[in-house]
Design a protein around this motif. Structure first.
Motif, short mmCIF file in Angstrom:
data_model
loop_
_atom_site.label_atom_id
_atom_site.label_comp_id
_atom_site.label_asym_id
_atom_site.label_seq_id
_atom_site.Cartn_x
_atom_site.Cartn_y
_atom_site.Cartn_z
N UNK A 252 0.63 -1.62 -0.12
CA UNK A 252 0.34 -0.39 0.03
C UNK A 252 1.00 1.31 -0.01
N UNK A 253 0.35 2.68 -0.89
CA UNK A 253 1.17 3.03 -0.81
C UNK A 253 0.62 4.43 -0.77
N UNK A 254 1.10 5.15 -0.91
CA UNK A 254 0.32 7.24 -1.03
C UNK A 254 1.73 7.73 -1.82
N UNK A 255 2.12 8.94 -2.68
CA UNK A 255 3.24 9.42 -3.03
C UNK A 255 4.35 9.80 -1.90
N UNK A 256 3.87 9.60 -0.53
CA UNK A 256 5.23 9.55 0.40
C UNK A 256 5.32 8.77 1.24
N UNK A 257 4.11 7.84 1.35
CA UNK A 257 3.81 7.01 2.98
C UNK A 257 3.84 5.50 2.35
N UNK A 258 3.83 4.54 2.72
CA UNK A 258 4.02 3.07 2.59
C UNK A 258 3.18 2.47 3.63
N UNK A 259 3.08 1.45 3.30
CA UNK A 259 2.83 -0.30 4.51
C UNK A 259 3.36 -1.31 3.67
N UNK A 260 3.59 -2.26 4.33
CA UNK A 260 3.41 -3.61 3.40
C UNK A 260 3.06 -4.64 4.38
N UNK A 261 1.79 -6.41 4.32
CA UNK A 261 1.14 -6.74 5.01
C UNK A 261 1.64 -8.13 4.13
N UNK A 262 2.45 -8.99 4.99
CA UNK A 262 1.88 -10.11 4.42
C UNK A 262 1.43 -11.58 4.93
N UNK A 263 1.86 -12.56 4.62
CA UNK A 263 0.95 -13.87 5.32
C UNK A 263 1.26 -15.01 4.27
N UNK A 264 1.47 -16.20 5.47
CA UNK A 264 2.27 -17.27 5.29
C UNK A 264 1.34 -17.55 3.57
#
Length: 709
Positions: A252-264
Motif C-alpha cells: 500500500x502506498x501514497x506518494x509519500x507513505x507506504x505500508x506492507x502486509x504479508x501472509x503465509x
C-alpha cells in the motif's frame, strides 16, 4: 487544392469559482464521451488531422516499413527456469501480440536456446494473446501468473483500454478455462501456495485500487471475501508474492507513505500481518529472505537505507541497519536469493546493481559487496526475470542508446557475464555508426541538468542538425537511456535525439524529485526550456529545427514549455497530455485526483496551491503567441488523462496562435478504441509512431535520409 479548415469547437460557458477566483471555461463541455456533439467534434478533429497531413502518407509508410524491416518479427525471449519448466514468450511475423509458452526442464540439460520459429521439444502454449484479442480493436493483459504448483494460469484481459480487467483461470493440465467468475478487477493477481485461492484488486469509481479480494477458484464471485479495504483515498495497493512463494504480500502506498502486509501463502484464509504500521512520510519496501526480511526504507535518509528484521517483524523498531546510501546514491529495491541479495539503486544519475554476499556468521546475514560495472557513458541496467532463489547465476538486462537490449547470465561467484541474447536489429545495424554522450544544461537557477544524447557518428555541433528533445519529470520516474529500433529512423535522417533528465524525475535522487513537485513544480518546465536552449546554443541542433515530445505528465511539460518559450520549438507532440491540470486536480470525483494531491498540492483546500497551479497549468496559460506546430494525441477510453484535456487545449491554442495553420498546424488525433498507452498491437503501435514522427520530421524538413543538413 482546397486548404483544410480546422474545426472550431462550440463555446459553451461553464463557470468555476474557487478562493474568490471566477473562471469562465468555454470548452469544459467537451467531457462527456457519450455526448453525440462531443463525438462529432472529435471525429471532425480526426478528419482535419488526416486532411492536413495527407501528403505525409508516403513518409509514414516509409517509417513504418523501416521499423518493421529492422525488427525480427518471429522471435522468442530467453527461456527462464521455474520449477520443472522453462518459460518464454514467442512472437510471429504478422501477429500483433505475443504467445506465452513453456517446455519441460530436464535435470542436467542446458537452457534451450532454439532458433526463432523452430520447435522446442514438449512445448506447451499457455496463452496466445492473438486468439484472445480476435474480434477486438484493443487488447491488453493486466495480469499473467502461474500457480506455485505450475498447474494453473491466471490472466486478466482488457479489450476496451479502460484498464479494468476480466480475470480468467486456465487448468494447464487440460488446457481448459475453469473460472471466468470475476470481472472489473485492477492490475495483478497472485495464487495461494496450493493454487486454490486467487487474490486480486478492485478499483473504485476514481480508478484507485482500494480493495484486495480472495477468490476460491471454481466458485461464484459472490462468495469472494474482502481481505483489505483502504479508506485513505491517497493510497493505492497491489498484490504479489515472495520469490520462494512462501509469502503473499499486499503493498500500500501514497506518494509519500507506504505500508506492507504479508501472509503465509500456505494459510490463505488467515489474516495479513502488518510489517510496520504506516508513518507519515516514511516509505518502505519488503523482501522476504529466508528467516528474515530485507527492507529498503527512507526513515533515516532521504535517499533510503537497507535494513533487516526478523521474519515475524511487526514494527519499525525491529529494523536493524545493514547498508546506508552514500553520496550520489539512491536505494530503490532489494531482491533476495539463497546465496546473495541484489540491491537496485541509482548511482551518479544512472541505474546500478550491487551484489551483497550472504554470511550466516554475521547478525545481518550479509558481508561483502560489489557493484556490476559497465563501460558506456549512459545506459540502463536491471535484474531480469529470476523466479528461483536457489541460484548463483542471475539474469541481468542491459541497454543503452546504441546497444540493443541485452540479456546476460551473471555468475555472482566468478563475477563473469555470459551473453544469452541481444535484441536482433535487422538490416545490418552497426552501433559504431552512432554516438552517445552526456551533456549538462544550466537551469535558470544555476542547477546543472543532465541530458542523454544520441546522434549519427561523426556529427559535429555545427548548428545544422534537426533534433528531438523529450522528458517526463514527475513522480520520481526516471527517463533512463534506452535502445529503440524506431528511433533509428530519426537518426538516419540526421536527428540528434536528446533526453532531458529534468527535476521532478528521480535521476539524481530524492532531492531531484522534491525540487520538481508541489511548490517547486515550475523547475521541471524551466529545466526543459534550458535543455532546449543548451541544444541550440551548443550547436547540437539548428535554431529552427528543434522538435519536442512528451506524454502524460510529460505532455503537461510540453504544454508548459511552449507557453514559456513558444518560438524555441518548431513543432511538438503532446501524447495523452495532462494539460488541464488545475481543472482535474480541483475535482476529487475524477480518476487519480486525491492520490495526486501529494504530487501537485490540494488547490481545493489551499489558495496558495490554487494560485501556483493556475500560474503554470498549460490550458490556463495559453496566450497570443507564435506557437509551434502542435500534435496532440489521445484515446477516448483513457482512464488516467481524459481526452477532454487535449481537446480543450487544442481548441484554445488554435484560437490564440498567431502562426499560420498551413505552416504550423494545430492538430488533435483521438484513438476511438484505446487507452492511456495508445494502440495495443505491435503493428498498430508502429503505425502510430510512424504517424506522429512523420509530422515532426516533416516540420524540420528531414523527410529524406539524404537531407540531413
Amino acid at each position: 487544392m482546397t486548404t483544410p479548415v480546422p474545426p472550431r469547437a462550440e463555446q459553451r460557458e461553464t463557470t468555476r469559482e474557487h478562493h474568490g477566483d471566477v473562471v469562465v471555461d468555454p470548452y469544459e463541455w467537451l467531457r462527456d464521451k457519450e455526448d453525440p456533439a462531443v463525438l462529432a467534434h472529435l471525429g471532425a478533429e480526426n478528419d482535419y488531422a488526416e486532411a492536413v497531413t495527407a501528403d505525409l502518407q508516403p513518409l509514414r509508410e516509409a517509417i513504418f516499413e523501416e521499423i518493421r524491416s529492422r525488427t525480427q518479427e518471429t522471435d522468442l525471449s530467453v527461456p527462464v527456469a521455474s520449477g520443472p519448466w522453462w518459460y518464454y514468450s514467442r512472437s510471429f511475423e504478422g501477429s500483433q501480440y505475443s504467445v506465452e509458452c513453456r517446455a519441460p526442464r530436464v535435470e542436467g540439460a542446458p537452457r534451450p536456446m532454439p532458433e526463432p520459429g523452430s520447435e522446442v521439444e514438449g512445448e506447451q502454449v499457455l496463452l496466445d494473446s492473438n486468439a484472445e484479442a480476435e474480434g477486438h480493436d484493443f487488447f491488453a493483459l493486466g495480469a499473467l501468473t502461474v500457480s506455485p504448483d505450475h498447474h494453473r494460469l491466471a490472466y486478466a484481459v482488457d479489450t476496451e483500454g479502460d484498464e479494468r480487467f476480466a480475470l480468467r483461470v486456465k487448468d494447464l493440465r487440460t488446457d481448459k478455462i475453469i473460472d471466468t467468475a470475476v470481472d472489473e478487477v485492477g492490475y495483478g493477481c497472485v495464487f495461494s501456495l496450493d493454487g486454490q485461492y486467487l487474490f486480486y484488486t478492485r478499483v473504485d469509481e476514481t480508478w484507485r485500487p482500494h480493495q484486495v479480494w480472495r477468490h476460491e477458484v471454481g466458485t461464484s464471485a459472490t462468495d469472494d471475501v474482502i481481505v483489505h479495504e483502504e479508506d485513505d483515498e491517497r493510497f493505492w495497493m497491489g498484490v504479489g508474492s515472495s520469490r520462494d512463494d512462501r509469502w503473499l504480500m499486499i503493498g500500500l502506498g501514497s506518494k509519500t507513505t507506504s505500508e506492507v502486509r504479508i501472509l503465509d501463502a500456505a494459510d490463505p484464509t488467515g489474516e495479513f500481518r502488518v510489517v510496520a504500521p504506516r508513518r507519515e512520510g516514511v516509505e518502505y519496501d519488503v523482501e522476504p529472505a529466508g528467516d528474515r526480511l530485507l527492507i529498503v526504507h527512507n526513515a533515516d535518509s532521504i535517499d533510503s537505507d537497507l535494513a533487516w528484521a526478523p521474519i515475524d517483524a511487526t514494527s519499525a523498531d525491529q529494523w536493524q541497519p545493514l547498508l546506508r546510501a552514500e553520496a550520489g546514491e539512491r536505494f530503490q529495491g532489494i531482491d533476495a536469493f539463497d546465496e546473495v541479495a541484489v540491491l537496485s539503486l541509482r548511482k551518479d544519475g544512472l541505474t546500478a546493481l550491487r551484489v551483497l554476499a550472504r554470511d550466516p556468521g554475521q547478525p545481518s546475514g550479509f558481508a561483502g559487496r560489489h557493484d556490476l560495472e559497465f563501460d558506456e557513458p549512459v545506459y540502463a541496467v536491471g535484474l531480469g526475470d529470476n523466479p528461483e532463489s536457489a541460484t548463483t547465476t542471475l539474469q541481468v538486462v542491459f541497454e543503452s542508446m546504441v546497444t540493443p537490449k541485452t540479456v546476460y547470465d551473471y555468475d555472482v561467484v566468478s563475477r563473469e557475464f555470459r551473453l544469452l541474447k541481444r535484441q536482433p536489429v535487422l538490416g545490418g545495424y552497426d552501433p559504431t555508426q552512432y554516438e552517445q554522450r552526456r551533456e549538462w544544461a544550466t537551469a535558470a537557477d544555476g542547477t546543472r541538468v543532465p541530458m542523454s544524447l544520441v546522434y549519427p557518428a561523426g556529427a559535429e555541433p555545427d548548428g545544422t542538425h534537426p533534433g528531438l528533445l523529450t522528458a517526463y519529470g514527475s513522480y520520481e520516474i526516471s527517463s533512463d537511456p534506452y535502445f529503440s529500433v524506431a528511433r533509428l529512423s530519426l537518426l538516419e535522417r540526421g536527428f540528434v535525439y536528446a533526453i532531458a533528465h529534468v527535476r521532478g524525475g528521480g535521476e539524481l535522487g530524492r532531492a531531484w524529485y522534491d525540487q520538481g513537485k508541489l511548490a517547486s513544480k515550475k523547475n521541471t518546465f524551466t529545466d526543459f526550456v534550458s535543455s532546449a536552449d543548451h541544444l541550440v546554443e551548443s550547436g547540437w541542433v539548428a535554431t529552427d529545427r528543434l522538435v519536442a515530445e512528451g506524454g502524460s505528465a510529460g505532455g503537461l511539460l510540453i504544454g508548459a514549455a511552449i507557453n514559456l518559450a513558444p518560438t524555441r520549438f518548431r513543432a511538438v507532440h503532446a501524447a495523452v497530455p495532462f494539460v488541464d491540470a488545475l481543472t482535474t486536480i480541483l475535482d476529487p470525483s475524477l480518476p487519480l485526483t486525491v492520490v495526486e494531491w501529494e504530487e501537485w498540492g490540494n488547490p481545493l483546500a489551499d489558495p496558495g496551491v490554487y494560485a501556483y497551479m493556475k500560474s503554470y497549468s498549460p490550458y490556463e496559460n495559453v496566450h497570443q503567441a507564435a506557437y509551434p506546430a502542435v500534435l496532440a494525441t489521445t484515446s477516448l477510453n483513457d482512464t488516467r488523462v481524459f481526452f477532454t484535456e487535449p481537446a480543450k487545449w487544442v481548441a484554445r491554442v488554435r484560437e490564440n496562435t498567431t502562426s499560420g495553420p498551413a505552416e504550423r498546424p494545430v492538430l488533435l488525433r483521438t484513438e476511438m478504441v484505446a487507452g492511456h498507452g495508445g494502440k495495443s498491437g505491435r503493428y498498430d503501435s508502429w503505425r502510430q509512431v510512424a504517424w506522429e514522427w512523420a509530422f515532426l520530421v516533416d516540420q524540420v524538413g528531414a523527410a529524406s535520409k539524404d537531407s540531413r543538413n
